[in-house]
Scaffold this motif. Structure first.
Motif, short mmCIF file in Angstrom:
data_model
loop_
_atom_site.label_atom_id
_atom_site.label_comp_id
_atom_site.label_asym_id
_atom_site.label_seq_id
_atom_site.Cartn_x
_atom_site.Cartn_y
_atom_site.Cartn_z
N THR A 11 -11.68 7.00 7.23
CA THR A 11 -11.57 5.60 7.65
C THR A 11 -11.40 4.69 6.44
OG1 THR A 11 -12.91 6.03 9.60
CG2 THR A 11 -12.72 3.74 8.92
N LEU A 12 -12.17 4.93 5.39
CA LEU A 12 -12.02 4.13 4.17
C LEU A 12 -10.64 4.33 3.54
CD1 LEU A 12 -15.54 4.58 2.57
CD2 LEU A 12 -14.55 2.47 3.47
N ARG A 13 -10.14 5.55 3.55
CA ARG A 13 -8.80 5.81 3.00
C ARG A 13 -7.74 5.07 3.81
NH1 ARG A 13 -4.45 7.98 4.41
NH2 ARG A 13 -5.34 9.07 6.17
N LYS A 14 -7.86 5.10 5.13
CA LYS A 14 -6.90 4.38 5.97
C LYS A 14 -6.97 2.88 5.73
CE LYS A 14 -6.72 7.81 9.64
NZ LYS A 14 -7.04 8.13 11.03
N PHE A 15 -8.18 2.36 5.53
CA PHE A 15 -8.33 0.95 5.23
C PHE A 15 -7.61 0.61 3.93
CE2 PHE A 15 -10.61 -2.17 2.67
CZ PHE A 15 -10.31 -3.32 3.40
N LEU A 16 -7.83 1.43 2.88
CA LEU A 16 -7.16 1.18 1.61
C LEU A 16 -5.65 1.28 1.73
CD1 LEU A 16 -9.58 3.00 -0.86
CD2 LEU A 16 -9.25 0.54 -0.57
N SER A 17 -5.17 2.24 2.51
CA SER A 17 -3.73 2.36 2.74
C SER A 17 -3.19 1.11 3.42
CB SER A 17 -3.42 3.58 3.61
OG SER A 17 -3.78 4.76 2.94
N LEU A 18 -3.92 0.61 4.41
CA LEU A 18 -3.50 -0.62 5.10
C LEU A 18 -3.48 -1.79 4.14
CD1 LEU A 18 -2.91 -2.23 7.72
CD2 LEU A 18 -5.37 -2.53 7.93
N PHE A 19 -4.52 -1.90 3.33
CA PHE A 19 -4.60 -3.01 2.38
C PHE A 19 -3.46 -2.95 1.36
CE2 PHE A 19 -6.47 -5.35 -1.20
CZ PHE A 19 -6.81 -6.52 -0.54
N ILE A 20 -3.18 -1.77 0.84
CA ILE A 20 -2.07 -1.60 -0.11
C ILE A 20 -0.74 -1.92 0.56
CG2 ILE A 20 -0.79 0.13 -1.45
CD1 ILE A 20 -3.57 1.42 -2.04
N SER A 21 -0.58 -1.48 1.81
CA SER A 21 0.65 -1.76 2.56
C SER A 21 0.86 -3.26 2.75
CB SER A 21 0.60 -1.05 3.91
OG SER A 21 1.68 -1.43 4.70
#
Length: 157
Positions: free
Chosen positions: A104-114
């Protein structure tokens, strides 16, 4: 679905041992025949990728020009490989709940970077989701301690 799979994986690990590389192989090899159903679409998109805007870059005094979509695809494959191997290694040493939190944290970071890279709008809904992710993480790692309730056991007659 992911939670159920995590619990099922824990059971499999108890029965057969923790083998991360085996899990990576089967989870990636078994779905491959399914891509045959989309073969025409895959070939069509390879053509689209071949005519995408060129991307020129230099490596050690050599200049390369490649279609941008191919470069992005290779970058995506490499990062997915790193993520997959990391997750499968993590599965062998942590509980499914911890793995779910990390993903979940990785997906959040991916979303934020995107959002940052593609200049997308970070809406109020994103902020609410961000708050949930961080509050959940803080509660899980017990940086924020909730008061424990003392339950009184009912007396049996």
């Amino acid at each position: 679905m992911a939670s159920g799979m995590g619990i099922y994986q824990e059971k499999l690990f108890r029965w057969f041992g923790r083998h991360a590389h085996e899990g990576i192989f089967y989870s990636h090899a078994l779905p491959l025949p399914g891509f045959l159903l989309f073969w025409d679409d895959i070939v069509e998109h390879f053509g689209v990728m071949n005519v995408s805007a060129p991307w020129t870059f230099e490596i050690a005094d050599a200049t390369f020009t490649l279609p941008k979509l191919w470069v992005l695809l290779v970058a995506n494959v490499v990062t997915q490989y790193v993520c997959s191997t990391s997750v499968f290694s993590l599965i062998t040493v942590c509980s499914s709940l911890t793995v779910t939190l990390v993903i979940t944290l990785r997906k959040f970071l991916s979303l934020f970077i995107s959002v940052y890279i593609f200049n997308n709008v970070f809406t109020p809904t994103h902020w609410v989701g961000t708050a949930f992710v961080f509050v959940g993480t803080l509660l899980y790692v017990e940086l924020v301690r909730l008061p424990k309730l003392n339950y009184i056991k009912p007396k049996t007659a």
